[in-house]
Motif scaffolding. Sequence first.
Motif, PDB file in Angstrom:
ATOM      1  N   MET A  62       0.851  -1.178   0.000  1.00 28.24           N
ATOM      2  CA  MET A  62       0.000   0.000   0.000  1.00 28.24           C
ATOM      3  C   MET A  62       0.891   1.233   0.000  1.00 28.24           C
ATOM      4  O   MET A  62       1.765   1.374   0.852  1.00 28.24           O
ATOM      5  N   ILE A  63       0.693   2.117  -0.970  1.00 32.53           N
ATOM      6  CA  ILE A  63       1.511   3.331  -1.089  1.00 32.53           C
ATOM      7  C   ILE A  63       0.891   4.472  -0.291  1.00 32.53           C
ATOM      8  O   ILE A  63       1.578   5.219   0.391  1.00 32.53           O
ATOM      9  N   SER A  64      -0.432   4.621  -0.370  1.00 34.36           N
ATOM     10  CA  SER A  64      -1.119   5.650   0.405  1.00 34.36           C
ATOM     11  C   SER A  64      -2.566   5.235   0.601  1.00 34.36           C
ATOM     12  O   SER A  64      -3.108   4.427  -0.167  1.00 34.36           O
ATOM     13  N   VAL A  65      -3.213   5.786   1.639  1.00 37.20           N
ATOM     14  CA  VAL A  65      -4.587   5.415   1.964  1.00 37.20           C
ATOM     15  C   VAL A  65      -5.495   6.642   2.083  1.00 37.20           C
ATOM     16  O   VAL A  65      -6.458   6.641   2.826  1.00 37.20           O
ATOM     17  N   GLY A  66      -5.220   7.663   1.345  1.00 38.37           N
ATOM     18  CA  GLY A  66      -6.103   8.826   1.396  1.00 38.37           C
ATOM     19  C   GLY A  66      -5.501   9.977   0.619  1.00 38.37           C
ATOM     20  O   GLY A  66      -4.350   9.909   0.186  1.00 38.37           O
ATOM     21  N   PRO A  67      -6.284  11.071   0.443  1.00 37.35           N
ATOM     22  CA  PRO A  67      -7.690  11.207   0.842  1.00 37.35           C
ATOM     23  C   PRO A  67      -8.641  10.592  -0.193  1.00 37.35           C
ATOM     24  O   PRO A  67      -8.527  10.866  -1.387  1.00 37.35           O
TER      25      PRO A  67
END
Length: 223
Positions: A62-67
Amino acid sequence: MQVTNDAGTFQIDGVFKCFVLVRTVVVVTTTGNNVGVQTSRGSTPMNPGEIVAIRSYAPCAMISVGPGALVVSAIGGVGTEITCYFFAPITTSSATYGLQIFNETTGDLVFCAAKKPLRFVGFPAGSGSFTYDGSRTYAAIAMNQFYEVDSDTAAVGGGRYFQRLSMARSRITSISGGIKISQEFEYAYSGTVSSPVGPPPPLPPPQASASIGLHAIIDVTNY
C-alpha cells in the motif's frame, strides 16, 4: 452477550461493532516505472474508517490510503492484479435468519452471522514466509510498513562523482497457505554528477521509517 473461543480469546460482545467485509476489489495497475526495478501502481476509492488487506502473486504494497483513495503498488509491469479486501464496522444486514447481536443500550447491530468478519490468524513481525492452512487463502494488513532510503557517492575524477540511490519497502506476496513478507528494492538509480568545487557532498546515513514491518494476516477464503 460475550463469546470466546476454546483458547479463551475474546471474539464477540454486545457492545463493540464487528468489522465485516464491505467489498472486494481487484485493482489492475495502470501506470509503470522502471528505474532499476520494474514497478507499477493503481488506485481504487476508499472510505474513511475502512481497513484494507491486500494480496497478489507479485510483491505488493500500500503506497497511500487517502484522501478518498487507496493507492497500491506491485513489483511487475502494468496490468498486474492486486486484490483488496475492504472492511468496515457493521451497520445493517438484510439477513432474515441466523444469529444477530444488538447493543442493549443503543440498539445498533454489532454482529450478524450472515456477514463475513475480519478474521485474524497471525501478527508476524519482520520478513519471512508465514503459512497456516494450505486449503485457505490469506491477505495482509500493513500496520507498520518498513521503508528505507539509502544513498552514497564516490569521486570518479575530473570534478565528477558517482551517485547511487535506492529505496526498499515491505512487500506482501501471496503463497500457498499463507503470506510472504519481504523487504524489496523498488527504485534504484546510479549515475555521474558534476561537482563544481571539491569532493562530492556528504550524504546522510540510510533513513528508515521502521526497523521491521508489522503485519496482520487475515483469512479471506471465499471473500
